[in-house]
Design a protein around this motif. Structure first.
Motif, PDB file in Angstrom:
ATOM      1  N   UNK A 294       0.337   2.903   4.159  1.00  0.00           N
ATOM      2  CA  UNK A 294       0.265   4.140   3.373  1.00  0.00           C
ATOM      3  C   UNK A 294       1.616   4.469   2.756  1.00  0.00           C
ATOM      4  N   UNK A 295       2.694   4.292   3.512  1.00  0.00           N
ATOM      5  CA  UNK A 295       4.030   4.588   2.994  1.00  0.00           C
ATOM      6  C   UNK A 295       4.384   3.652   1.834  1.00  0.00           C
ATOM      7  N   UNK A 296       4.004   2.382   1.955  1.00  0.00           N
ATOM      8  CA  UNK A 296       4.247   1.454   0.851  1.00  0.00           C
ATOM      9  C   UNK A 296       3.492   1.859  -0.404  1.00  0.00           C
ATOM     10  N   UNK A 297       2.253   2.337  -0.219  1.00  0.00           N
ATOM     11  CA  UNK A 297       1.466   2.816  -1.367  1.00  0.00           C
ATOM     12  C   UNK A 297       2.141   4.024  -2.014  1.00  0.00           C
ATOM     13  N   UNK A 298       2.606   4.954  -1.190  1.00  0.00           N
ATOM     14  CA  UNK A 298       3.263   6.154  -1.727  1.00  0.00           C
ATOM     15  C   UNK A 298       4.526   5.781  -2.481  1.00  0.00           C
TER      16      UNK A 298
END
Length: 262
Positions: free
Chosen positions: A204-208
């Motif tokens: 999720x952090x990589x997507x953000x």
């Protein structure tokens, strides 16, 4: 008569947030749409991994050491030194590892993605692609976001291993901890869902990080200075979102998954 949109306090900020969420939804929708840019994805994956892997590994060592030393000192005061290993692993795997990976990907790779897309935007390359019937989001943004997600997940495993190993070394060597007790406490406190939520956070952090960098790169102010400002804004916005999302995910995880032995 209703007041103009520009005169409403905070209207511009809400508009930017809406556009950011719209871009995130568009990226998710176009991820499964053909043609898929495999070559661009591989190139971006290699670039992000090459610029982020060494700083991530170097940062994870002192991070794991600081956590192990602090937890070990507190556990020693409470008479629970045998649980130092498990507590350190939980702190590194659940919290420190995905945040370290996301922050470094945002700072190293996200800034490069934002600068690249921003320079293309001010040169009107994006408009030219749309005139030719090519979607800039599908052609340029989706591969970069997916590459950020893939690298974040893989680097999260590396940071977890390096951080735990660094914590083990400093606890045993500097705090006179017992190697057997340090390793045995893993099974006492840690469980597989801790690793699962860590990888989910990294994803999720990589997507953000990828979406925010792409959004600011697609919407810079005119001129080269606008691109530089967009890069700075992308890093700051990503940092703020990461800590907020991490708080939400941690709260949900602690409510859904009971602690081991509870």
């Amino acid at each position: 008569m209703a007041a103009p949109e520009a005169s409403v306090p905070g209207a511009g900020a809400f508009r930017q947030v809406g556009r950011l969420f719209a871009l995130a939804g568009t990226v998710l929708a176009m991820t499964f749409r053909r043609p898929f840019q495999v070559r661009e994805l591989i190139q971006q994956f290699w670039f992000i991994a090459s610029v982020a892997i060494l700083p991530t590994a170097l940062v994870s060592i002192p991070f794991g050491a600081v956590i192990a030393l602090q937890v070990g000192s507190l556990a020693k005061q409470l008479g629970a030194q045998s649980l130092t290993g498990g507590a350190s692993v939980l702190a590194v795997v659940q919290q420190a590892s995905p945040l370290i990976v996301a922050l470094l990907i945002s700072g190293a790779a996200g800034s490069a993605i934002c600068a690249d897309l921003g320079s293309r935007t001010i040169r009107e390359e994006m408009d030219a692609m749309e005139v030719m019937g090519v979607s800039p989001i599908q052609r340029l943004v989706v591969p970069r976001v997916l590459a950020c997600m893939a690298v974040a997940v893989l680097l999260n495993g590396l940071v977890s291993v390096v951080g735990v190993a660094g914590g083990y070394f400093f606890n045993v060597m500097m705090q006179d901890g017992t190697p057997g007790a340090y390793l045995a406490s893993f099974s006492a406190l840690a469980q597989l869902p801790d690793l699962y939520v860590s990888e989910l956070k990294a994803l999720i952090f990589g997507f953000i990080a990828g979406v925010v960098a792409a959004y600011r790169g697609l919407n810079p102010s005119p001129g080269p200075k606008g691109v530089g400002d967009a890069v700075n804004q992308s890093v700051v916005i990503t940092f703020l979102l990461l800590f907020f999302v991490n708080l939400v995910l941690t709260a949900i995880y602690l409510e859904v998954v009971p602690p081991k032995g509870a």
